[in-house]
Structures are given as structure tokens and as C-alpha cells.
Design a protein around this motif. Structure first.
Motif, PDB file in Angstrom:
ATOM      1  N   ARG A  95     -15.437  10.014   2.835  1.00 16.89           N
ATOM      2  CA  ARG A  95     -14.916   9.766   1.476  1.00 16.89           C
ATOM      3  C   ARG A  95     -13.921  10.851   1.067  1.00 16.89           C
ATOM      4  NH1 ARG A  95     -20.375   8.545   0.565  1.00 16.89           N
ATOM      5  NH2 ARG A  95     -20.655   6.325   0.258  1.00 16.89           N
ATOM      6  N   GLU A  96     -14.287  12.092   1.296  1.00 16.11           N
ATOM      7  CA  GLU A  96     -13.414  13.193   0.904  1.00 16.11           C
ATOM      8  C   GLU A  96     -12.111  13.212   1.696  1.00 16.11           C
ATOM      9  OE1 GLU A  96     -13.726  15.138  -1.759  1.00 16.11           O
ATOM     10  OE2 GLU A  96     -15.452  13.869  -2.170  1.00 16.11           O
ATOM     11  N   ARG A  97     -12.173  12.922   2.988  1.00 12.63           N
ATOM     12  CA  ARG A  97     -10.975  12.991   3.843  1.00 12.63           C
ATOM     13  C   ARG A  97      -9.969  11.887   3.578  1.00 12.63           C
ATOM     14  NH1 ARG A  97     -12.101  14.730   9.960  1.00 12.63           N
ATOM     15  NH2 ARG A  97      -9.851  14.607  10.062  1.00 12.63           N
ATOM     16  N   VAL A  98     -10.432  10.716   3.132  1.00 15.74           N
ATOM     17  CA  VAL A  98      -9.483   9.611   2.955  1.00 15.74           C
ATOM     18  C   VAL A  98      -8.949   9.482   1.534  1.00 15.74           C
ATOM     19  CG1 VAL A  98     -10.427   8.312   4.892  1.00 15.74           C
ATOM     20  CG2 VAL A  98     -11.202   7.791   2.573  1.00 15.74           C
ATOM     21  N   ARG A  99      -9.399  10.294   0.625  1.00 11.40           N
ATOM     22  CA  ARG A  99      -8.854  10.244  -0.738  1.00 11.40           C
ATOM     23  C   ARG A  99      -7.489  10.925  -0.744  1.00 11.40           C
ATOM     24  NH1 ARG A  99     -14.390  11.719  -3.889  1.00 11.40           N
ATOM     25  NH2 ARG A  99     -15.298   9.649  -3.762  1.00 11.40           N
ATOM     26  N   GLN A 100      -6.515  10.173  -0.273  1.00  7.59           N
ATOM     27  CA  GLN A 100      -5.164  10.683  -0.111  1.00  7.59           C
ATOM     28  C   GLN A 100      -4.148   9.584  -0.422  1.00  7.59           C
ATOM     29  OE1 GLN A 100      -4.326  12.827   3.574  1.00  7.59           O
ATOM     30  NE2 GLN A 100      -6.491  12.768   4.079  1.00  7.59           N
ATOM     31  N   ARG A 101      -2.893   9.974  -0.490  1.00  7.21           N
ATOM     32  CA  ARG A 101      -1.794   9.024  -0.662  1.00  7.21           C
ATOM     33  C   ARG A 101      -1.516   8.326   0.669  1.00  7.21           C
ATOM     34  NH1 ARG A 101       2.229  12.347  -1.705  1.00  7.21           N
ATOM     35  NH2 ARG A 101       2.974  12.226   0.419  1.00  7.21           N
ATOM     36  N   ILE A 102      -1.222   7.036   0.599  1.00 11.55           N
ATOM     37  CA  ILE A 102      -0.865   6.262   1.790  1.00 11.55           C
ATOM     38  C   ILE A 102       0.643   6.348   1.956  1.00 11.55           C
ATOM     39  CG2 ILE A 102      -0.889   3.987   2.877  1.00 11.55           C
ATOM     40  CD1 ILE A 102      -3.363   3.377   1.035  1.00 11.55           C
ATOM     41  N   ASP A 103       1.091   7.011   3.025  1.00 14.24           N
ATOM     42  CA  ASP A 103       2.521   7.193   3.267  1.00 14.24           C
ATOM     43  C   ASP A 103       3.127   6.060   4.083  1.00 14.24           C
ATOM     44  OD1 ASP A 103       2.599   9.573   1.849  1.00 14.24           O
ATOM     45  OD2 ASP A 103       2.123  10.780   3.618  1.00 14.24           O
ATOM     46  N   GLY A 104       2.311   5.316   4.819  1.00  5.09           N
ATOM     47  CA  GLY A 104       2.828   4.228   5.622  1.00  5.09           C
ATOM     48  C   GLY A 104       1.714   3.397   6.214  1.00  5.09           C
ATOM     49  N   VAL A 105       2.087   2.207   6.703  1.00  6.94           N
ATOM     50  CA  VAL A 105       1.142   1.299   7.356  1.00  6.94           C
ATOM     51  C   VAL A 105       1.832   0.762   8.598  1.00  6.94           C
ATOM     52  CG1 VAL A 105      -0.213  -0.820   7.137  1.00  6.94           C
ATOM     53  CG2 VAL A 105       0.151   0.621   5.123  1.00  6.94           C
ATOM     54  N   GLU A 106       1.142   0.801   9.718  1.00  2.00           N
ATOM     55  CA  GLU A 106       1.720   0.269  10.953  1.00  2.00           C
ATOM     56  C   GLU A 106       0.627  -0.322  11.825  1.00  2.00           C
ATOM     57  OE1 GLU A 106       2.429   3.715  13.972  1.00  2.00           O
ATOM     58  OE2 GLU A 106       3.053   4.407  11.985  1.00  2.00           O
ATOM     59  N   ARG A 107       1.069  -1.049  12.844  1.00  2.00           N
ATOM     60  CA  ARG A 107       0.145  -1.610  13.822  1.00  2.00           C
ATOM     61  C   ARG A 107       0.205  -0.740  15.068  1.00  2.00           C
ATOM     62  NH1 ARG A 107       0.648  -3.999  18.428  1.00  2.00           N
ATOM     63  NH2 ARG A 107       2.876  -4.328  18.180  1.00  2.00           N
ATOM     64  N   ARG A 108      -0.958  -0.404  15.584  1.00  2.00           N
ATOM     65  CA  ARG A 108      -1.060   0.269  16.882  1.00  2.00           C
ATOM     66  C   ARG A 108      -2.071  -0.522  17.694  1.00  2.00           C
ATOM     67  NH1 ARG A 108      -1.588   6.487  15.047  1.00  2.00           N
ATOM     68  NH2 ARG A 108       0.267   6.538  13.744  1.00  2.00           N
ATOM     69  N   GLY A 109      -1.572  -1.245  18.690  1.00  2.00           N
ATOM     70  CA  GLY A 109      -2.448  -2.141  19.439  1.00  2.00           C
ATOM     71  C   GLY A 109      -2.990  -3.190  18.499  1.00  2.00           C
ATOM     72  N   LYS A 110      -4.302  -3.354  18.489  1.00  3.72           N
ATOM     73  CA  LYS A 110      -4.924  -4.336  17.611  1.00  3.72           C
ATOM     74  C   LYS A 110      -5.527  -3.702  16.365  1.00  3.72           C
ATOM     75  CE  LYS A 110      -5.749  -7.895  21.018  1.00  3.72           C
ATOM     76  NZ  LYS A 110      -6.702  -8.865  21.538  1.00  3.72           N
ATOM     77  N   LEU A 155       0.786  -1.233   0.000  1.00  6.96           N
ATOM     78  CA  LEU A 155       0.000   0.000   0.000  1.00  6.96           C
ATOM     79  C   LEU A 155       0.818   1.284   0.000  1.00  6.96           C
ATOM     80  CD1 LEU A 155      -2.911  -0.830   2.473  1.00  6.96           C
ATOM     81  CD2 LEU A 155      -2.818  -1.131  -0.002  1.00  6.96           C
ATOM     82  N   ARG A 156       2.038   1.240   0.509  1.00  6.69           N
ATOM     83  CA  ARG A 156       2.820   2.477   0.624  1.00  6.69           C
ATOM     84  C   ARG A 156       2.991   3.123  -0.756  1.00  6.69           C
ATOM     85  NH1 ARG A 156       8.101   1.448   3.258  1.00  6.69           N
ATOM     86  NH2 ARG A 156       6.834   1.130   5.097  1.00  6.69           N
ATOM     87  N   GLY A 157       2.622   4.396  -0.836  1.00 10.81           N
ATOM     88  CA  GLY A 157       2.724   5.145  -2.082  1.00 10.81           C
ATOM     89  C   GLY A 157       1.475   5.120  -2.940  1.00 10.81           C
ATOM     90  N   ARG A 158       0.568   4.212  -2.667  1.00 11.95           N
ATOM     91  CA  ARG A 158      -0.702   4.147  -3.401  1.00 11.95           C
ATOM     92  C   ARG A 158      -1.609   5.285  -2.934  1.00 11.95           C
ATOM     93  NH1 ARG A 158       0.932   1.234  -6.993  1.00 11.95           N
ATOM     94  NH2 ARG A 158      -0.176   2.900  -8.007  1.00 11.95           N
ATOM     95  N   ARG A 159      -2.585   5.617  -3.733  1.00 14.07           N
ATOM     96  CA  ARG A 159      -3.557   6.649  -3.390  1.00 14.07           C
ATOM     97  C   ARG A 159      -4.938   6.022  -3.309  1.00 14.07           C
ATOM     98  NH1 ARG A 159      -4.031  11.890  -3.064  1.00 14.07           N
ATOM     99  NH2 ARG A 159      -1.883  12.311  -3.664  1.00 14.07           N
ATOM    100  N   ILE A 160      -5.703   6.386  -2.271  1.00  9.90           N
ATOM    101  CA  ILE A 160      -7.092   5.935  -2.174  1.00  9.90           C
ATOM    102  C   ILE A 160      -7.906   6.765  -3.152  1.00  9.90           C
ATOM    103  CG2 ILE A 160      -9.113   5.707  -0.681  1.00  9.90           C
ATOM    104  CD1 ILE A 160      -7.130   5.412   1.690  1.00  9.90           C
ATOM    105  N   ALA A 161      -8.471   6.096  -4.159  1.00  8.13           N
ATOM    106  CA  ALA A 161      -9.184   6.789  -5.222  1.00  8.13           C
ATOM    107  C   ALA A 161     -10.680   6.884  -4.964  1.00  8.13           C
ATOM    108  CB  ALA A 161      -8.943   6.077  -6.558  1.00  8.13           C
ATOM    109  N   ASP A 162     -11.231   5.880  -4.293  1.00  7.86           N
ATOM    110  CA  ASP A 162     -12.674   5.876  -4.073  1.00  7.86           C
ATOM    111  C   ASP A 162     -12.991   5.075  -2.811  1.00  7.86           C
ATOM    112  OD1 ASP A 162     -15.303   6.541  -4.608  1.00  7.86           O
ATOM    113  OD2 ASP A 162     -15.632   4.849  -5.961  1.00  7.86           O
ATOM    114  N   VAL A 163     -14.146   5.349  -2.242  1.00  6.69           N
ATOM    115  CA  VAL A 163     -14.591   4.671  -1.026  1.00  6.69           C
ATOM    116  C   VAL A 163     -16.072   4.356  -1.168  1.00  6.69           C
ATOM    117  CG1 VAL A 163     -14.840   4.836   1.474  1.00  6.69           C
ATOM    118  CG2 VAL A 163     -12.946   6.010   0.350  1.00  6.69           C
ATOM    119  N   ALA A 164     -16.436   3.105  -0.874  1.00  8.50           N
ATOM    120  CA  ALA A 164     -17.847   2.709  -0.815  1.00  8.50           C
ATOM    121  C   ALA A 164     -18.123   2.280   0.628  1.00  8.50           C
ATOM    122  CB  ALA A 164     -18.127   1.562  -1.776  1.00  8.50           C
ATOM    123  N   ILE A 165     -19.206   2.799   1.189  1.00 10.07           N
ATOM    124  CA  ILE A 165     -19.543   2.522   2.584  1.00 10.07           C
ATOM    125  C   ILE A 165     -20.918   1.871   2.638  1.00 10.07           C
ATOM    126  CG2 ILE A 165     -19.908   3.522   4.871  1.00 10.07           C
ATOM    127  CD1 ILE A 165     -18.081   5.863   3.901  1.00 10.07           C
TER     128      ILE A 165
END
Length: 103
Positions: A42-57, A18-28
Motif C-alpha cells: 500500500r505504501e509503495r504504490v501510493r504514487q503518481r502514474i507516469d505511464g502505462v504500457e504493455r510488457r508481454g501479457k 491513468l497518466r498523471g493520476r495518483r493512486i490514493a488508496d489500495v484495498a487487498i
């Protein structure tokens, strides 16, 4: 409820893809699954993914300006389908489509 090692494995696998990919669309499907009104989410998450990590569960996607927390709950799943993969038989609660067509 997923255990910490399981969540860590998922986060590592997603990090590579996922790193470097962009969220293009969201269906809820279930608006209660997100913490904002669906259109605002939908509007707030249409962004580039800079990283992925675990925080707790939770698996956290670090976006350009926000963090998107993904929590599976008791029986949920996080799935990553490659571009062109047929849609799942059961509609996901929240479906993120990336700029390369993966979901």
C-alpha cells in the motif's frame, strides 16, 4: 490467458485515463495477489502514474519510483470505474482508488 492484442488494447485504454493520476488508496482482498506484505505494498504504490504500457501479457503502470505490474492470469479482469460508479457486486482481489475517485 489473454492474448497480446487484447492486453495491448487494455494498456492503450488505461494509458489515456491513468497518466498523471495518483493512486490514493489500495484495498487487498487476497494478500497472495501482491508481491509484498499488504501494508508495505500500500505504501509503495501510493504514487503518481507516469505511464502505462504493455510488457508481454502484463500491463505495467510506471509510477514515480517503481513499476506496478498487473497480470490478469487465466480469468482475471482489469476494470476502471469512473468516480461515483456503484461498487462491483464481487469484491476485486486488489482495488486501487485514484485521486479523482475512480477505481
Amino acid at each position: 490467458m489473454p492474448e497480446l492484442p487484447e492486453v495491448e488494447v487494455v494498456a492503450r485504454q488505461l494509458r489515456e485515463r491513468l497518466r498523471g493520476r495518483r493512486i490514493a488508496d489500495v484495498a487487498i482482498k487476497q494478500p497472495k495477489a501482491v508481491n509484498l506484505p499488504p501494508e508495505e505494498f500500500r505504501e509503495r504504490v501510493r504514487q503518481r502514474i507516469d505511464g502505462v504500457e504493455r510488457r508481454g501479457k502484463a500491463v505495467v503502470l510506471s509510477l514515480e519510483t517503481d513499476d506496478l505490474w498487473l497480470h490478469r492470469g487465466v480469468s482475471g479482469q482489469l476494470l476502471l470505474d469512473a468516480p461515483g460508479t456503484p461498487a462491483p457486486e464481487k469484491d476485486p482481489i486488489v482495488l486501487l482508488t485514484l485521486d479523482d475517485g475512480s477505481r
